[in-house]
Design a protein around this motif. Structure first.
Motif, short mmCIF file in Angstrom:
data_model
loop_
_atom_site.label_atom_id
_atom_site.label_comp_id
_atom_site.label_asym_id
_atom_site.label_seq_id
_atom_site.Cartn_x
_atom_site.Cartn_y
_atom_site.Cartn_z
N VAL A 36 23.98 26.59 -119.89
CA VAL A 36 22.78 26.63 -119.08
C VAL A 36 23.25 25.70 -117.98
O VAL A 36 23.14 26.07 -116.77
N ILE A 37 23.83 24.43 -118.27
CA ILE A 37 24.48 23.56 -117.20
C ILE A 37 25.47 24.15 -116.57
O ILE A 37 25.41 24.10 -114.98
N GLY A 38 26.69 24.70 -117.11
CA GLY A 38 27.70 25.36 -116.59
C GLY A 38 27.31 26.53 -115.48
O GLY A 38 27.69 26.58 -114.50
N THR A 39 26.25 27.31 -116.04
CA THR A 39 25.65 28.35 -115.08
C THR A 39 25.09 27.92 -114.07
O THR A 39 25.05 28.35 -112.87
N ALA A 40 24.21 27.02 -114.14
CA ALA A 40 23.22 26.45 -113.16
C ALA A 40 24.01 25.70 -112.16
O ALA A 40 23.95 25.61 -110.82
N LEU A 41 25.40 25.19 -112.46
CA LEU A 41 26.01 24.43 -111.36
C LEU A 41 26.98 25.50 -110.87
O LEU A 41 27.83 25.08 -110.09
N GLY A 42 27.00 26.67 -111.23
CA GLY A 42 28.16 27.82 -110.61
C GLY A 42 29.41 27.56 -111.20
O GLY A 42 30.14 28.06 -110.63
N TRP A 43 29.84 26.75 -112.26
CA TRP A 43 30.99 26.77 -112.85
C TRP A 43 31.76 28.06 -113.35
O TRP A 43 30.93 28.87 -113.87
N GLY A 44 32.79 28.16 -113.19
CA GLY A 44 33.42 29.22 -113.95
C GLY A 44 33.46 29.16 -115.30
O GLY A 44 33.13 28.09 -116.15
N ASN A 45 33.99 30.34 -116.10
CA ASN A 45 34.15 30.46 -117.57
C ASN A 45 34.76 29.18 -118.44
O ASN A 45 34.12 28.58 -119.15
N VAL A 46 36.00 29.01 -117.85
CA VAL A 46 36.71 27.87 -118.54
C VAL A 46 35.87 26.53 -118.37
O VAL A 46 36.03 25.87 -119.53
N ASP A 109 30.37 36.91 -118.69
CA ASP A 109 30.12 37.02 -117.21
C ASP A 109 28.64 37.49 -117.05
O ASP A 109 28.23 37.50 -115.96
N ALA A 110 27.98 37.75 -118.41
CA ALA A 110 26.84 38.00 -118.19
C ALA A 110 25.78 36.72 -117.79
O ALA A 110 26.14 35.86 -118.37
N PRO A 111 24.60 37.07 -116.99
CA PRO A 111 23.75 35.95 -116.85
C PRO A 111 22.86 35.54 -118.02
O PRO A 111 22.95 36.15 -118.97
N LEU A 112 22.50 34.15 -118.05
CA LEU A 112 21.80 33.60 -118.89
C LEU A 112 20.54 34.61 -119.25
O LEU A 112 19.98 34.39 -120.22
N PHE A 117 24.38 38.55 -123.02
CA PHE A 117 24.53 36.85 -123.33
C PHE A 117 24.19 36.60 -124.57
O PHE A 117 24.81 36.06 -125.40
N TRP A 118 22.65 36.77 -124.85
CA TRP A 118 22.09 36.15 -125.90
C TRP A 118 22.48 36.87 -127.09
O TRP A 118 22.52 36.58 -128.48
N GLY A 119 22.80 38.14 -127.10
CA GLY A 119 22.93 38.96 -128.33
C GLY A 119 24.38 38.72 -128.49
O GLY A 119 24.57 38.61 -129.93
N ALA A 120 25.22 38.53 -127.82
CA ALA A 120 26.70 38.00 -128.03
C ALA A 120 26.75 36.75 -128.50
O ALA A 120 27.34 36.46 -129.69
N LEU A 121 25.77 35.90 -127.82
CA LEU A 121 25.85 34.22 -128.59
C LEU A 121 25.21 34.30 -130.07
O LEU A 121 25.92 33.88 -130.87
#
Length: 154
Positions: A36-46, A109-112, A117-121
């Protein structure tokens, strides 16, 4: 006498599953928060994965320490016990669940807000639980892993 008293301890699948579920709880909290934090801040996958893994360790150790501190153990000793009890379990869980997320097409790359995303998680956590449970059973049977913290839960 040497290693008398060390070695084999009774380890049941139920104990291993319980230890793994405990580990999974901390990992899931950290992973989701990191994503959530990484996505909200627009960070990359790594960067997002690094944050999620770091938070998984923090929350995993914190959950263990909570019970140990409640038993009257000081913070420094509780931290040592948590590190000894949970490091291998959390590490295995993180390698497996992040590995699954990376290999599920499109999951990273799926949005939250997406089912992918949630199924894969959820799938990644199930696979991680199934892989980590035998590891925890093996550790507990040797007096390591969750067996170390177990003495403080009574």
């Amino acid at each position: 006498m040497g290693h008398a008293g060390h070695g084999s301890h009774p380890a049941t699948w139920r104990m291993a599953a319980s230890a793994t579920l405990h580990c999974l709880t901390g990992c899931a909290i950290g992973e989701v928060l990191g994503m959530v934090i990484g996505t909200a801040l627009g960070w990359g996958n790594v960067a997002t994965i690094v944050l999620a893994v770091a938070l998984a360790f923090v929350f995993g150790y914190a959950l263990s320490m909570r019970g140990i501190l409640r038993a009257g153990v000081g913070f420094k000793q509780a931290l040592k016990v948590a590190l000894a009890a949970d490091t291998v379990s959390i590490a295995v869980m993180e390698v497996v669940d992040n590995g699954v997320m990376v290999v599920v097409p499109g999951a990273m790359d799926a949005p939250l807000s997406s089912l992918l995303f949630w199924g894969a998680l959820a799938f990644a956590f199930i696979v991680a639980f199934l892989v980590t449970t035998p590891v925890n059973k093996w550790l507990i049977g040797r007096g390591k892993g969750h067996a170390i913290a177990h003495a403080y839960h009574h």
